[in-house]
Design a protein around this motif. Structure first.
Motif, mmCIF file in Angstrom:
data_model
loop_
_atom_site.group_PDB
_atom_site.id
_atom_site.type_symbol
_atom_site.label_atom_id
_atom_site.label_comp_id
_atom_site.label_asym_id
_atom_site.label_seq_id
_atom_site.Cartn_x
_atom_site.Cartn_y
_atom_site.Cartn_z
ATOM 1 N N SER A 90 0.839 -1.204 0.000
ATOM 2 C CA SER A 90 0.000 0.000 0.000
ATOM 3 C C SER A 90 0.872 1.251 0.000
ATOM 4 O O SER A 90 0.594 2.227 -0.717
ATOM 5 N N TYR A 103 2.546 1.676 -3.609
ATOM 6 C CA TYR A 103 1.648 2.166 -4.664
ATOM 7 C C TYR A 103 1.151 3.579 -4.388
ATOM 8 O O TYR A 103 0.805 4.307 -5.316
ATOM 9 N N LYS A 104 1.149 3.969 -3.136
ATOM 10 C CA LYS A 104 0.680 5.312 -2.803
ATOM 11 C C LYS A 104 1.770 6.365 -2.996
ATOM 12 O O LYS A 104 1.499 7.461 -3.517
ATOM 13 N N HIS A 162 1.263 -8.829 -7.596
ATOM 14 C CA HIS A 162 0.478 -7.877 -6.811
ATOM 15 C C HIS A 162 -0.920 -7.775 -7.419
ATOM 16 O O HIS A 162 -1.248 -6.786 -8.073
ATOM 17 N N HIS A 195 -3.324 -4.502 -5.905
ATOM 18 C CA HIS A 195 -2.814 -3.140 -6.020
ATOM 19 C C HIS A 195 -2.544 -2.755 -7.471
ATOM 20 O O HIS A 195 -2.886 -1.653 -7.900
ATOM 21 N N SER A 247 -5.769 -2.158 -9.517
ATOM 22 C CA SER A 247 -6.346 -0.835 -9.269
ATOM 23 C C SER A 247 -5.559 0.239 -10.016
ATOM 24 O O SER A 247 -6.154 1.135 -10.637
ATOM 25 N N TYR A 248 -4.244 0.138 -9.995
ATOM 26 C CA TYR A 248 -3.418 1.169 -10.634
ATOM 27 C C TYR A 248 -3.608 1.175 -12.145
ATOM 28 O O TYR A 248 -3.727 2.231 -12.767
ATOM 29 N N ASP A 268 -11.700 1.341 -4.112
ATOM 30 C CA ASP A 268 -10.245 1.409 -4.164
ATOM 31 C C ASP A 268 -9.753 2.851 -4.212
ATOM 32 O O ASP A 268 -8.764 3.216 -3.598
ATOM 33 N N ASP A 275 -7.035 4.350 -1.526
ATOM 34 C CA ASP A 275 -5.678 4.751 -1.923
ATOM 35 C C ASP A 275 -5.736 5.984 -2.787
ATOM 36 O O ASP A 275 -6.053 5.913 -3.973
#
Length: 782
Positions: A459, A462-463, A519, A522, A525-526, A672, A676
């Protein structure tokens, strides 16, 4: 004994102590307890040697047997196979009554003689050494050379040299010979000192490498007989090589140990010749001497907390000069390299000491500097730390956002250094990419106690870090034309498209592909919230084939997951178009790109991914129908038609309403996004958020339910639509595709998956026409 033949090479030791190849043949052990080697070329007898009960045979490196038959007759058998060596060794040991597990059967004296050697005073067993005089040097050189094959005689010579202080006398004679210009005597001293090193005795090394002797030993080794002029090793060690003290070392013992280790390492690496295959064990004690010196140096430095604290203070002090900081970083680099000689338990304590002193915050500072040498050394130190404990590094970086900006986070500093690597071959970037991959690899977070670490670190990554990693990718893929309608053809140039940029983008794509594989949540979502796959597929236009293949591999990994959310994203974005355009542009060249694209579609056919199959057949049949050198695309159309036929008969296995996928997907993405919030980089300014895009599509669908059967990405056709399978279909709504209804072409004769009605369809389509593929196929949307 039964004869056993094995392929071997026969070697003999010549007068210059060099091994000579006497030929290749097959060895056997005869009834008369003799080793016989018959030449494989002409059947001549290469060797016949009786296995004597008192001969010392030595086994080396699993495939060598070495022994001496007379004072000046050393022999060796080099086996092609380990099994053959083991078998002959067992026969030798059987004849001599020895255990085959030993590596040497016996010393050149029998057991009773060895017992007498142990029981009698040492002086009675010592070799008699000639007087240390210039005219007796040749005799001494021959003596030293003659004892090398015998372990017992080597031991006796070492005792004789130590008991009489003979080594220091030799070195005094060297100084006198050098002053007198006695070249012959100096060359003989070279042979003697080299032979003393090959005695492989630690007790001799302690004398030869002491402060008052080591430079004279180096001097003796300068006068190699094969050279016209002597080397200048002493000049290099005393004048060229300089000992830099980043912080003054007050411990005299530590200083002496550092000097000694450097000089002995120089002797081993520079002065002594490369060892032959038969001399591997001759300098093992020398390697051990260096090894234990390094262990002692690391231990002494580690225990001096005042010294290390001062080093760290100067390293992080802004007032420290660049040249001084460079020396400090190089010191830590060598310090960490020495630590690799420690035992695992001691190495753990070493790195924990560095961590407690603040090595990671210090690296964060120095890796952001402009000095190339400093950054390279800091990268090496960072690699040691990541290799030692990825969890320690992850724990440190997760604590940073509370007290630092995104730009100065350690991982972001590493990523930026990778992106800005000035090396045309990107050697440093490749190393850093490997370190990043280690840090984000869930495989080293598998311990039960690390479950929270895995979730929290990913987390965090990716943030705070992923936008930095993808910045070059987004910056080098052109923005789309805002005037194009949804689903329209997007042919974006890649700029700049130079080799170094292509290499960097390939490295980033390799890391992103790794993320797709490991992953799941994550990276999904990206990709979806930033429409990342569309930007990646822009690279299919690159003139560098390896970069286009990296982009294709990224898409292949996504499809390989067989995740329906990914599939819907691909269908909605019409993301097969760049891939098919690349296939058409490639023409009839059957290269790696062609094969990789074909394999992608073959995977979809074999795995029966229905939503993608329907989309491909609905939109790209016209463009792909001319490709007949593989049956992949005909097979996809066959799958599509079979599914429609099942639906018309009421046997559809794909009954879920298409809208339910969109509803789940919107909910998942919205959740999501709330969880994030990723900082805006200013590089990826999309026209609208992907979640809003899908919401608008859902509204559009609800307003036009009667046309649901015509949608290009769904298998959920109505019964009426199923009845139009053999007729023409209206073209899709997108301007980029010119799809026609699936024509009744010839289906693949053999498929990886057979269906019950395959045979009937094959009979109906047996006489279909075949069309020749064009040399250059038209692009979609042209």
């Amino acid at each position: 004994m039964s004869d056993t033949r094995r392929r071997v090479k026969v070697y003999t030791l010549n007068e210059e102590r060099q091994w000579e190849d006497r030929g290749t043949g097959h060895v056997c052990c005869s009834e008369a307890d003799s080793l016989t080697v018959t030449g494989e070329a002409d059947g001549s007898l290469l060797l016949e040697s009786r296995i004597s009960p008192d001969t010392a045979y030595q086994k080396q490196q699993d495939t060598l047997i070495v022994w001496s038959e007379a004072e000046n007759c050393d022999l060796a058998l080099s086996f092609q196979e380990k099994a053959g060596c083991d078998e002959i060794w067992e026969k030798i040991c059987q004849v001599q009554g020895k255990d085959p597990s030993v590596e040497i059967t016996q010393d050149p004296v029998d057991e009773s003689e060895e017992e007498r050697f142990e029981d009698t005073p040492e002086s009675a067993q010592l070799l008699e050494l000639p007087p240390c005089e210039p005219e007796r040097l040749e005799e001494l050189a021959e003596l030293v050379t003659s004892v090398l094959p015998s372990p017992v005689r080597r031991e006796r010579l070492a005792l004789a040299l130590l008991s009489s202080g003979y080594i220091r006398k030799l070195l005094q004679l060297f100084r006198a010979s050098e002053e007198a210009g006695d070249r012959r005597g100096l060359q003989q001293l070279y042979q003697i000192v080299r032979g003393l090193l090959f005695l492989n005795k630690a007790t001799l090394f302690e004398v030869m490498f002491s402060d008052d002797c080591i430079m004279d030993v180096v001097g003796c080794l300068e006068y190699e007989p094969a050279l016209l002029q002597p080397k200048s090793h002493r000049e290099f060690l005393t004048q060229t090589a300089r000992f830099r003290e980043v912080i003054p070392i007050t411990d005299s013992e530590l200083r002496q140990k550092i000097h000694q280790t450097y000089r002995v390492q120089y002797i081993q690496d520079i002065i002594l010749p490369t060892q032959s295959v038969f001399e591997d064990n001759f300098l093992s004690t020398l390697s051990s001497f260096i090894f234990f010196n390094k262990v002692e140096i690391v231990s002494m430095l580690q225990e001096d907390e005042k010294f290390l604290t001062e080093v760290f203070a100067q390293l992080t002090d802004e007032a420290t000069e660049d040249s001084k900081r460079r020396e400090l970083v190089n010191f830590f680099k060598e310090f960490c390299a020495f630590s690799q000689t420690l035992q695992p338990q001691n190495r753990d304590a070493f790195f924990k000491t560095l961590a407690n002193l603040g090595i990671l915050p210090a690296l964060e500072i120095v890796m952001g500097m402009e000095d190339v040498q400093v950054k390279a050394a800091a990268t090496d130190i960072f690699s040691y730390l990541v290799e030692f404990s990825p969890s320690m590094v992850r724990e440190f970086v997760m604590q940073e956002p509370q007290q630092a900006d995104d730009d100065v986070l350690l991982i972001n500093v590493v990523i930026k250094q990778m992106i800005c690597d000035s090396d045309p071959e990107l050697g440093g970037a490749v190393q850093l990419m490997g370190l990043l991959r280690t840090l984000i690899d869930p495989e080293n977070m598998l311990a039960p106690a690390s479950k929270a670490e895995k979730s929290e670190f990913l987390s965090f990554f990716y943030k705070y870090c992923m936008h930095v990693l993808t910045a070059p990718l987004l910056a080098n893929t052109a923005e789309e034309d805002p005037d194009l309608s949804e689903g329209a053809a997007r042919v974006n140039p890649v700029c700049p498209d130079n080799f170094q940029t292509a290499q960097l983008l390939a490295l980033i794509l390799e890391l992103l592909t790794f993320c797709v594989e490991h992953h799941s949540y994550h990276i999904k979502s990206y990709i979806m919230t930033r429409d990342l796959l569309r930007r990646v597929l822009t690279l299919m236009n690159s003139r560098h084939s390896f970069l286009a293949l990296c982009a294709l591999r990224f898409m292949r990994r996504i499809i390989g997951l067989k995740d329906e959310y990914y599939n819907r994203y691909i269908v909605k974005g019409n993301l097969f178009e760049p891939v098919i355009n690349a296939l058409l542009d490639n023409g009839t060249r059957y290269n790696l790109l062609n094969s990789a694209i074909i394999e992608l579609f073959e995977f979809i056919r074999v795995e029966d991914i229905r939503s993608l199959t329907a989309h491909i057949v609905d939109n790209f049949t016209t463009a792909l129908e001319s490709i007949e050198y593989v049956q992949t695309f005909k097979g996809l159309k066959q799958r599509y038609e079979q599914e429609k036929e099942r639906q018309s008969r009421g046997f559809s296995r794909y009954r879920r309403d298409t809208r339910s996928f969109e509803e789940d997907e919107d909910t998942w993405l919205n959740e999501d996004e709330e969880e994030d919030e990723v900082p805006d980089t200013g590089l990826d300014k999309c026209k609208s958020d992907y979640g809003k895009f899908m919401e608008s599509e859902k509204v559009k669908e609800s307003q036009d339910k009667e046309n649901q059967a015509k949608r290009k990405f769904s298998f959920c056709h109505s019964a009426g639509a199923a009845n139009t399978a053999n007729g023409s279909r209206p073209p899709p709504s997108t301007s980029s595709s010119r799809a026609a209804a699936p024509p009744s072409g010839q289906t693949a004769r053999t498929g990886l998956v057979d269906y019950p009605d395959d045979e009937d369809e094959e009979d109906e389509e047996e006489d279909a026409e075949e069309e020749q593929a064009p040399h250059k196929r038209p692009r979609l949307g042209s």
